[in-house]
Write a protein that holds these residues in place. Structure first.
Motif, mmCIF file in Angstrom:
data_model
loop_
_atom_site.group_PDB
_atom_site.id
_atom_site.type_symbol
_atom_site.label_atom_id
_atom_site.label_comp_id
_atom_site.label_asym_id
_atom_site.label_seq_id
_atom_site.Cartn_x
_atom_site.Cartn_y
_atom_site.Cartn_z
ATOM 1 N N ALA A 168 0.836 -1.207 0.000
ATOM 2 C CA ALA A 168 0.000 0.000 0.000
ATOM 3 C C ALA A 168 0.870 1.257 0.000
ATOM 4 O O ALA A 168 0.556 2.242 -0.692
ATOM 5 C CB ALA A 168 -0.931 -0.004 1.211
ATOM 6 N N ALA A 169 1.974 1.232 0.746
ATOM 7 C CA ALA A 169 2.893 2.378 0.766
ATOM 8 C C ALA A 169 3.541 2.558 -0.605
ATOM 9 O O ALA A 169 3.665 3.692 -1.093
ATOM 10 C CB ALA A 169 3.952 2.184 1.845
ATOM 11 N N HIS A 170 3.942 1.457 -1.225
ATOM 12 C CA HIS A 170 4.520 1.537 -2.578
ATOM 13 C C HIS A 170 3.512 2.109 -3.574
ATOM 14 O O HIS A 170 3.884 2.935 -4.425
ATOM 15 C CB HIS A 170 5.000 0.162 -3.035
ATOM 16 N N ALA A 171 2.269 1.675 -3.472
ATOM 17 C CA ALA A 171 1.227 2.194 -4.364
ATOM 18 C C ALA A 171 1.066 3.704 -4.178
ATOM 19 O O ALA A 171 0.910 4.449 -5.159
ATOM 20 C CB ALA A 171 -0.096 1.471 -4.123
ATOM 21 N N GLU A 172 1.114 4.154 -2.932
ATOM 22 C CA GLU A 172 0.985 5.593 -2.659
ATOM 23 C C GLU A 172 2.184 6.351 -3.227
ATOM 24 O O GLU A 172 2.020 7.439 -3.803
ATOM 25 C CB GLU A 172 0.850 5.855 -1.161
ATOM 26 N N ASN A 231 15.776 4.410 3.047
ATOM 27 C CA ASN A 231 15.724 5.187 4.287
ATOM 28 C C ASN A 231 15.374 4.351 5.507
ATOM 29 O O ASN A 231 15.044 4.885 6.558
ATOM 30 C CB ASN A 231 14.741 6.348 4.116
ATOM 31 N N GLY A 232 15.452 3.041 5.342
ATOM 32 C CA GLY A 232 15.236 2.150 6.483
ATOM 33 C C GLY A 232 13.807 2.103 6.993
ATOM 34 O O GLY A 232 13.579 1.752 8.150
ATOM 35 N N MET A 233 12.854 2.473 6.147
ATOM 36 C CA MET A 233 11.447 2.418 6.563
ATOM 37 C C MET A 233 10.879 1.046 6.240
ATOM 38 O O MET A 233 10.935 0.604 5.100
ATOM 39 C CB MET A 233 10.628 3.497 5.852
ATOM 40 N N ARG A 234 10.358 0.391 7.267
ATOM 41 C CA ARG A 234 9.783 -0.937 7.095
ATOM 42 C C ARG A 234 8.432 -0.988 7.786
ATOM 43 O O ARG A 234 8.245 -0.376 8.823
ATOM 44 C CB ARG A 234 10.692 -1.994 7.713
ATOM 45 N N PHE A 235 7.571 -1.759 7.192
ATOM 46 C CA PHE A 235 6.263 -1.998 7.800
ATOM 47 C C PHE A 235 6.091 -3.473 8.124
ATOM 48 O O PHE A 235 5.078 -3.880 8.660
ATOM 49 C CB PHE A 235 5.141 -1.501 6.877
ATOM 50 N N ASP A 236 7.123 -4.257 7.798
ATOM 51 C CA ASP A 236 7.075 -5.689 8.086
ATOM 52 C C ASP A 236 7.812 -5.978 9.395
ATOM 53 O O ASP A 236 8.149 -5.071 10.134
ATOM 54 C CB ASP A 236 7.656 -6.494 6.926
ATOM 55 N N ALA A 237 8.075 -7.248 9.648
ATOM 56 C CA ALA A 237 8.703 -7.651 10.908
ATOM 57 C C ALA A 237 10.213 -7.786 10.773
ATOM 58 O O ALA A 237 10.844 -8.417 11.603
ATOM 59 C CB ALA A 237 8.093 -8.967 11.391
ATOM 60 N N GLY A 238 10.798 -7.200 9.762
ATOM 61 C CA GLY A 238 12.231 -7.311 9.578
ATOM 62 C C GLY A 238 13.007 -6.368 10.474
ATOM 63 O O GLY A 238 12.471 -5.413 11.031
ATOM 64 N N GLY A 239 14.281 -6.648 10.598
ATOM 65 C CA GLY A 239 15.186 -5.759 11.322
ATOM 66 C C GLY A 239 14.803 -5.545 12.777
ATOM 67 O O GLY A 239 14.381 -6.461 13.479
ATOM 68 N N HIS A 240 14.960 -4.294 13.205
ATOM 69 C CA HIS A 240 14.717 -3.975 14.617
ATOM 70 C C HIS A 240 13.250 -4.145 15.015
ATOM 71 O O HIS A 240 12.938 -4.214 16.194
ATOM 72 C CB HIS A 240 15.204 -2.557 14.943
ATOM 73 N N GLU A 241 12.368 -4.212 14.036
ATOM 74 C CA GLU A 241 10.946 -4.410 14.338
ATOM 75 C C GLU A 241 10.687 -5.795 14.933
ATOM 76 O O GLU A 241 9.628 -6.034 15.489
ATOM 77 C CB GLU A 241 10.082 -4.203 13.094
ATOM 78 N N THR A 242 11.660 -6.697 14.787
ATOM 79 C CA THR A 242 11.540 -8.011 15.408
ATOM 80 C C THR A 242 12.530 -8.167 16.549
ATOM 81 O O THR A 242 12.148 -8.498 17.667
ATOM 82 C CB THR A 242 11.760 -9.141 14.377
ATOM 83 N N VAL A 288 4.185 12.740 3.197
ATOM 84 C CA VAL A 288 4.446 11.721 4.213
ATOM 85 C C VAL A 288 3.161 11.293 4.910
ATOM 86 O O VAL A 288 2.960 10.103 5.177
ATOM 87 C CB VAL A 288 5.503 12.207 5.225
ATOM 88 N N ALA A 289 2.280 12.226 5.186
ATOM 89 C CA ALA A 289 1.021 11.874 5.853
ATOM 90 C C ALA A 289 0.241 10.872 5.010
ATOM 91 O O ALA A 289 -0.284 9.873 5.529
ATOM 92 C CB ALA A 289 0.195 13.121 6.127
ATOM 93 N N ALA A 290 0.180 11.116 3.699
ATOM 94 C CA ALA A 290 -0.532 10.191 2.803
ATOM 95 C C ALA A 290 0.190 8.849 2.729
ATOM 96 O O ALA A 290 -0.451 7.793 2.690
ATOM 97 C CB ALA A 290 -0.669 10.805 1.414
ATOM 98 N N LEU A 291 1.516 8.886 2.713
ATOM 99 C CA LEU A 291 2.303 7.649 2.682
ATOM 100 C C LEU A 291 2.030 6.795 3.913
ATOM 101 O O LEU A 291 1.747 5.596 3.812
ATOM 102 C CB LEU A 291 3.796 7.981 2.596
ATOM 103 N N LEU A 292 2.084 7.404 5.084
ATOM 104 C CA LEU A 292 1.855 6.658 6.325
ATOM 105 C C LEU A 292 0.409 6.190 6.442
ATOM 106 O O LEU A 292 0.140 5.089 6.927
ATOM 107 C CB LEU A 292 2.269 7.489 7.537
ATOM 108 N N LYS A 293 -0.515 7.009 5.961
ATOM 109 C CA LYS A 293 -1.927 6.610 5.978
ATOM 110 C C LYS A 293 -2.147 5.405 5.066
ATOM 111 O O LYS A 293 -2.873 4.477 5.407
ATOM 112 C CB LYS A 293 -2.823 7.774 5.567
ATOM 113 N N ALA A 294 -1.495 5.418 3.921
ATOM 114 C CA ALA A 294 -1.608 4.281 2.999
ATOM 115 C C ALA A 294 -1.035 3.019 3.646
ATOM 116 O O ALA A 294 -1.651 1.944 3.583
ATOM 117 C CB ALA A 294 -0.889 4.592 1.694
ATOM 118 N N ALA A 295 0.126 3.135 4.259
ATOM 119 C CA ALA A 295 0.729 1.975 4.925
ATOM 120 C C ALA A 295 -0.181 1.464 6.037
ATOM 121 O O ALA A 295 -0.394 0.255 6.175
ATOM 122 C CB ALA A 295 2.096 2.342 5.485
#
Length: 173
Positions: free
Chosen positions: A33-37, A51-62, A132-139
């Motif tokens: 969804a973020a890519h689509a936005e 820029n190290g933005m992730r919405f999945d469980a990779g990296g420090h998010e896990t 950015v607001a639209a990007l984060l809302k899409a994600a």
């Protein structure tokens, strides 16, 4: 009292583990969804990874929430075993966990301005024009609505049960 403190610590551990569980299940949809936005905005989709933005469980998010949960489970085990110095660890670990959760909450509340500032620091003209607001809302739309409830419940559980555990530790001292 030790069993109560241990139960509170395990509740907080469970709350932290919920983060990578949700992200592993729905993160790919959020990323799509973020890519689509970004495509809608005419921006290269690679800016997330760059820029190290992730919405999945990779990296420090896990590793971060799982590590916190493991430390809490270890401290809970020490409490259940009746180890004398567990009380000192309770104060240290729960204090750090509360501070970390404050940072997480602050990060959630200031996500748009933080990402905008990070993009601006890069000096990349394409990044500067990202809505950015639209990007984060899409994600965010890639996650089910109940995740918002879970996120807030997680904060209540962490703050509330850690506070209860610290209160119990103070009464036991």
């Amino acid at each position: 009292m030790n069993a109560f403190i241990a139960a509170m610590q395990l509740s907080v551990a469970g709350a932290f583990v919920s983060i990578p569980v949700v992200r592993s299940r729905f993160g790919a949809t959020a990323t799509a969804a973020a890519h689509a936005e970004l495509r809608r905005q005419g921006v290269r989709t690679t800016v997330l990874e760059e820029n190290g933005m992730r919405f999945d469980a990779g990296g420090h998010e896990t590793w971060a929430p799982v590590s916190i949960a493991a430390v809490l489970a270890g401290t809970a085990a020490l409490n259940l075993a009746g180890i004398s110095w567990a009380g000192v660890l309770n104060w240290i670990v729960l204090g750090v966990v509360l501070a970390i959760n404050c940072v997480i909450l602050w990060s959630n509340l200031t996500a748009t301005t933080s990402v905008q500032a990070a993009f601006a620091r890069k000096g990349d003209a394409e990044l500067a024009r990202v809505d950015v607001a639209a990007l984060l809302k899409a994600a965010e739309s890639g996650f089910p609505r109940w995740v918002w409830v879970l996120q807030n419940a997680r904060h209540v559980i962490v703050f509330g049960t850690a506070g209860l555990a610290l209160t119990a530790a103070a009464l036991a001292a």
